[in-house]
Every structure is written in C-alpha cells, then in structure tokens.
Enzyme design. Structure first.
Site, PDB file in Angstrom:
ATOM      1  N   PRO A 295       0.829  -1.213   0.000  1.00 17.32           N
ATOM      2  CA  PRO A 295       0.000   0.000   0.000  1.00 17.32           C
ATOM      3  C   PRO A 295       0.865   1.266   0.000  1.00 17.32           C
ATOM      4  CG  PRO A 295      -0.658  -1.536   1.740  1.00 17.32           C
ATOM      5  CD  PRO A 295       0.646  -2.025   1.207  1.00 17.32           C
ATOM      6  N   GLY A 297       2.714   4.606   1.128  1.00 11.82           N
ATOM      7  CA  GLY A 297       3.215   5.127   2.394  1.00 11.82           C
ATOM      8  C   GLY A 297       3.839   4.124   3.323  1.00 11.82           C
ATOM      9  N   GLU A 522     -24.734   1.012  20.588  1.00 10.18           N
ATOM     10  CA  GLU A 522     -23.387   0.446  20.776  1.00 10.18           C
ATOM     11  C   GLU A 522     -23.329  -0.464  21.986  1.00 10.18           C
ATOM     12  OE1 GLU A 522     -21.439   0.709  18.383  1.00 10.18           O
ATOM     13  OE2 GLU A 522     -22.478   2.332  17.355  1.00 10.18           O
ATOM     14  N   HIS A 525     -24.494  -3.905  20.884  1.00  8.99           N
ATOM     15  CA  HIS A 525     -23.409  -4.664  20.230  1.00  8.99           C
ATOM     16  C   HIS A 525     -22.467  -5.251  21.279  1.00  8.99           C
ATOM     17  CE1 HIS A 525     -24.432  -3.681  16.182  1.00  8.99           C
ATOM     18  NE2 HIS A 525     -24.132  -2.388  16.255  1.00  8.99           N
ATOM     19  N   ASP A 598     -25.409  -2.549   9.656  1.00  9.68           N
ATOM     20  CA  ASP A 598     -25.348  -3.815  10.397  1.00  9.68           C
ATOM     21  C   ASP A 598     -26.201  -4.875   9.707  1.00  9.68           C
ATOM     22  OD1 ASP A 598     -23.771  -2.611  12.328  1.00  9.68           O
ATOM     23  OD2 ASP A 598     -25.487  -2.033  13.556  1.00  9.68           O
TER      24      ASP A 598
END
Length: 696
Positions: A295, A297, A522, A525, A598
């Site tokens: 990738p 960088g 959250e 989850h 989700d």
C-alpha cells in the site's frame, strides 16, 4: 581475489597503456575482424573512443592496412566559399573516401550519433551517408556508438561484428593501478573493494580519477579514498543515501530478514570471495530486478534507500509518469540515459516509483502506446546487464498484479518483496524511532494509546486506508507541533495522542437524544459480544463521534485465529451485528436507521453461509449455489424458482434465529445493558479494562 602488494603494480601508466591493459582481448578480436573485412561496431564512451582507435590503428599498421579517421575536422567549404558544419564536413570526407577508394582500407566513424535524431531516426544527411557506406565493397568500417544514443537498424546492420567496452573487466583491474595510487588504500590493495566502485568506469576515466586521489599514504582506514572515487562517479540525480535498515526503519522484521538473507548477505559474501570462480557463482544467485509492493506510504522507497546504504550504492529515484513524453522516442531515450548513468556510477540502484504507471500489462494501454515502447526498452536494458555489474532495478508499485508478466519472469524482476501496512509491533517500533528523533518523550500509556489508535482507519480518507509509516510520521509531527505551540516540555500524555488525531477532524455534534440512541445501539453490540463465546474481545467503545464515518462504534481486538474462520464464529458475528438494533427495540421501543449497515453485513454473512460454503443446514445441503460474477454470470441464473425460495427462506431463518438470540441475551442482561449505556453517556469512551470491571 587475494590482496595485492604494492610491488606487484605498475610504477607508471600512460592512458594508452591503460586502454591496452583493460581491453587487450577485445582489441585483438576487433583487429582480426577488420583484417578479415568484417565491419565492426564498438559501443563505448566518447572519451574512450580516440584511444581505442589509436590502439587498433597501430595494430593494423603491422599488416599494412590503412585507416582514415572521419572526424570532420579537416576544413571543408561549400561551393560559395562558406564554411560548412561538422556533419556536412564528415559527409564530404565520407563521399571522397568511398568514391575515391581503390584499395582496401578501414574507415573510422567516431561520430555515428550525429547521423541519428534523438529518437533514433535518420537525419537527412544520414540517408546519403547510409547509401555511401553500402556503396564500396573495398571499404571496411569501424564505427563507434555512444551508449547514450540509439542507432537506426539500417546503420546497425552495417556492422556484423559488435563489441561492448562499457566498464572495466574485473580481472584487468589490477593492471590499471599504479604503486603510488595503491598507497591511498593501505599497505595492500583489496581489488574487490575497489572494483565495487569503479566497475562502471572506462579505463580512461578510471585513470583520471585515480591520478587525482588525495590524502595520506598507507591510511589505517581507506574509506576516504573510496569516498573520493564515489563522489567522482555521481552525476545528475544520483545520490548516496544514509538510511540504516535497522536503526532508521522500525519494525518489519520479516521484510528486513528476507532482504538481508536474499540480497545483502550474498553481496557481502561476493565481496569476500577469494577467487573469480567463487565470485561468479555468487553473482549468478543475486537478483538484479526487485519489486517492492504494498500500500502507499509503507516505506517501499525507504527500504530501497536502506539497501543502497548497506551496499554503498548510489541511488536515483525515477517517477514513472515523469518518464513519459508526447514526443516519439523521447520516453525510451529517457530510460536509456538513466541506465547509462547508473552503470557508470555502479554500484547503483535505479528506483522506478509507480512502475505500474508505464509497465502495466501490454494490451491494456488506452493512451498513445508509448507505454508499450517503454516496457520494451526497459526489458532491453535489463537483458543487457553484465553479471559483474552491481546495478539493481527496484520497481515500487501498489498494484503488482497490474504489471506486465514479461517483467516478472526470472532474470528480470524476479525478487518480490511485500511491504504491508504495519502491524501493532511494527507501529510500536516506528513510533519509538520518531519519539527519539523528535524528543516526544512518550509515556508508556501514550505509546500504547498511539499503537492502538493507529491500528484503525485514517480519518478523512477512504474506508480501506489504514495507518502506514507515513501516516505515523505525520501523527508524530502533529504531536510535536502541538507541544511546541503549547510550550509543553514534559512527557507526552495519552490525551495528546487523541488531540493530534482528532483536533481538525470535522465530526458531527450529537444532541442529548441522539447520544442516547447511539449509546443504546453500541451497548447492544457490546453486551451481545460479551456473551457470544466466539466473538473477539472488545478493545474500545465510544459515542464521542471521533470518526467522520460513524457516530459511535465498538472496536474489537484481532482474533486469535486469523486464517481459519468457523461456522460458530460467523453466527456469533451475525448475532452481535443485530444486537444494536435489538437494544434500541428493547430500551427505546423504537428503531433508528443506524442499523442499516449492520443489517446489510448480517444478511451478507447469512447468504455466505447458505449459498457459498454449504453451512445452511440439511434443507439446502452441502452445495455451493453462488455463481462466479467474474465470469459474467448472474446470481441464481441456473436455479429453479423452488430452489431460490428454499435459499431465501433459509437465509431469513438464520437472521431470525440470530435476532431472537440477540434479544434473549439483552433481556437476560438488561441491567448490564443499562449500566453500560449510562456509563457511555457519562464517559463517552470505555476501554476494555473498564468494561471487564463493569461485567463483574
């Protein structure tokens, strides 16, 4: 090759003698070919050509074979009395020599490059010259080709014999050094160490450099003399980097080990070889073309500089797009000059940055077709390497799969080194390097915070852009600027890491009601993840909107098993994904659109179980139903309506079962869910340690 004592070397050397000593085998062969009437083309530097000619002329005199040197220096005037140019003068000489010749002689053509354009085509004068050169069978031509210029095929075809005098043969080096010059390298001369830096020089240039060496005689450390020679070989964009592979590059232990074992250790053994045969065997093993891919960088060019530093090589970095030109032949000419300069400055490394910009698979070009010619020129240059030339070609690319297959075969770019995004240990090592260089004084907590925060995606970029070495460098510079601006001199705290990462990120500001919804989502989850045995441990939960892509999130640690995924893990993932939606339904008696992604991911996992990996249950069987989109097929194109209904029904059943499972977990642990939500509303961010204490 063993050390050479001073007494074994010549007391004095004239330039003519050095040319004879360096190229005696080639001179004998050229003389024999010319005597047999075979036109010969010698490729060498301009400064070497006159001395080679003198040596050949002296040899031909012994056989009463005359030479005529067509250099255009004789005064020539046109019919009107005007002085003509060099090319016209050479043409006049050639016309007189060819049409007036009655006996066999050798025509010396030292300036063949004047007969070509910079793109390798014929000038108008060259067309007449070519006719003249083919006209008289009694004329035998000896031409000199400058390596910097291509010759048209019609001119090259004049010469059935071709000789290359680029660089110096390794076994002749000892005959090109005087006793006085050898004293600058110590009591005894190590020809291997010297040849490493002069292999690309011709004999004339080498003598000029050696004769001007300064410094004391018999030094204990000869590096000053080598440094003088090195500086004399650098030209244009070539530079001598100072990047230590271990000191200046953090982490990447596997990458470093492979580079060390496959390249650097072999080169070190080659330098220490005690015979020509041993050195030649090692040279056959060393790859000259290398692909550093990964990738953006991640330090591909930096690794090339570290390699150059390790072997004492000069390096030139060439951008692929900069090589391209709209003028026909100019792109190939640019490549040719780069290789020529690198060979003269050997040991050297040419880095083609963004190699895929012009060396992608032939047949895929959409432009003018200049890329096709550039790839061909690159292949020609690489195939022309001598095995004892220390010239390496490094191509860096983000898309190795796009490169032309002809470049990747053994003998060309055969060594492929993958440099990925840094993992946690790599990031820690990189951060420590910048900590030391910028005097940031990271506390242990700050360092661990930086390691964890740089394991995520980079804000303000595409979703798949992770933190690279360059991003970590930018983060550390940002921290240094903050400390300078706020006059901080003590250790860097963890809060400064967060400040540097998020200070200028444009994130949404949530209202109190929005924070309640996000915290509920959250927490749903997180609680489901805590009670799903195959879900990875939670690292961090936040509703602080510290991401432009999400109002809040739960970040998980890496799974212990990174390469093997089980059915139960996938089912647990679906349950956790649906936990946010169910938490909203349970505590708020309403649903937000925040569960859209989700639901998308959960549905994809369910379809994957049913249609691709045969884990949908007895009703669908152990069958792969999903067809390959890459072949142009549409999903389910060969299935009956009944089969489609069965698959759809089973996907919905898995989602329904997971939804019920998530709801049951949340109802049984409602108190934990409420506590976690309230703590999130208060603290905004919860780490793994706090979460474990709350679970107890």
């Amino acid at each position: 090759m063993s050390l050479i004592s001073e007494k074994e070397l010549a007391v004095e050397l004239k330039t003519e003698q050095s040319v004879e000593a360096a190229y005696s085998r080639e001179l004998v062969q050229v003389t024999a070919d010319l005597r047999r009437g075979l036109p010969t083309l010698i490729e060498c530097d301009k400064e070497l050509a006159p001395f080679v000619f003198l040596q050949i002329r002296n040899r031909l005199k012994e056989f009463s074979l005359k030479c005529q040197y067509l250099d255009g220096r004789q005064p020539a005037t046109s019919e009107g009395g005007m002085t003509v140019g060099l090319l016209a003068s050479i043409l006049n000489q050639l016309r007189e020599a060819v049409r007036g010749a009655t006996e066999q002689k050798v025509l010396i053509l030292p300036h063949l490059d004047l007969l070509t354009t910079s793109q390798g085509g014929l000038t108008s004068e060259a067309r007449e010259a070519v006719v003249l050169l083919y006209e008289n069978p009694n004329i035998v031509c000896l031409g000199f080709k400058d390596p910097s210029f291509p010759l048209p095929r019609v001119i090259e075809n004049l010469f059935p014999r071709r000789v290359n005098l680029l660089g110096i043969p390794r076994d002749r080096l000892r005959y090109l050094i005087t006793q006085k010059e050898s004293r600058k390298f110590g009591r005894e001369l190590n020809p291997w160490a010297l040849y490493k830096y002069v292999s690309g020089m011709n004999a004339v240039r080498l003598r000029r450099v050696l004769s001007t060496l300064e410094g004391e005689d018999y030094p204990t450390d000869p590096r000053k003399a080598y440094s003088e020679i090195r500086s004399a070989t650098l030209a244009g964009s070539l530079e001598m980097p100072e990047v230590d592979l271990n000191r200046d590059i953090g982490g990447y232990a596997k990458v470093k080990t492979r580079l060390q074992r496959e390249i650097l250790d072999l080169l070190l053994r080659r330098e220490r070889a005690e015979s020509e045969e041993a050195a030649s065997r090692l040279e056959e093993l060393i790859p000259r073309g290398l692909i550093f891919w990964g990738p953006p960088g991640t330090g591909k060019t930096f690794f090339a500089k570290a390699m150059a530093t390790a072997i004492g090589a000069a390096i030139t970095i060439v951008s692929g797009p900069e090589l391209k030109s709209k003028w026909v032949g100019e792109s190939e000419e640019n490549l040719r000059l780069i290789f020529h300069k690198a060979r003269q400055a050997a040991p050297s490394i040419i880095v083609f940055d963004e190699l895929d910009s012009f060396a992608s698979s032939r047949g895929t070009y959409s432009g003018s077709g200049v890329e096709h010619s550039m790839v061909n020129q690159l292949l020609t240059e690489m195939d022309g390497f001598h095995k004892d030339e220390l010239v390496f070609i490094v191509g860096t690319t983000n898309f190795v799969e796009a490169l032309d297959p002809a470049l990747l075969r053994p003998g060309r770019f055969e060594f492929h080194l993958h440099i990925p995004y840094p993992d946690a240990e790599d990031r820690r090592a990189i951060l420590k390097i910048y900590d030391q260089k910028m005097n940031l004084q990271f506390t242990e907590a700050a360092l661990e915070m930086a390691v964890k925060r740089t394991g995520d995606f980079v804000e303000g970029t595409a979703d798949d852009t992770r933190f690279s070495g360059d991003h970590i460098n930018a983060l550390c510079r940002s921290i240094a600027r903050i400390r300078l601006r706020e006059n901080k001199t003590g250790p860097t705290a963890a809060s400064e890491i967060e400040q540097a990462l998020m200070e200028y990120v444009d994130t949404p500001k949530l209202s109190a009601q929005e924070e309640l919804v996000v915290a509920t989502h959250e927490s749903g989850h997180a609680v489901c993840a805590l009670f799903c045995p195959n879900s990875p441990p939670i690292e961090r939960i936040t509703i602080q909107s510290d991401s432009a892509r999400a109002l809040g999130y739960v970040r998980y640690q890496d799974r212990n098993n990174r390469f093997v995924v089980t059915r139960n893990e996938l089912l647990d993932d679906i349950c956790v994904l649906l936990g946010g939606r169910e938490a909203e339904s349970l505590l708020l008696e309403d649903l937000s659109i925040g569960s859209s992604d989700d639901l998308k991911r959960a549905t994809s996992l369910a379809r994957y179980l049913v249609e691709e990996i045969g884990m949908g249950g007895d009703e669908v069987g152990v069958v792969r139903y999903m067809e390959d989109f890459r072949q142009g097929a549409t999903r389910w194109s060969s299935l009956s309506e009944e089969q489609k209904q069965i698959l759809d029904r089973r996907v919905k059943e898995i989602l329904k079962e997971s939804l019920q499972r998530a709801a049951a977990i949340l109802r049984e642990n409602r108190a934990l869910l409420l506590s976690l939500r309230d703590l999130l509303l208060d603290k905004k961010v919860i780490d793994s340690k706090t979460l474990q204490e709350l679970k107890k």
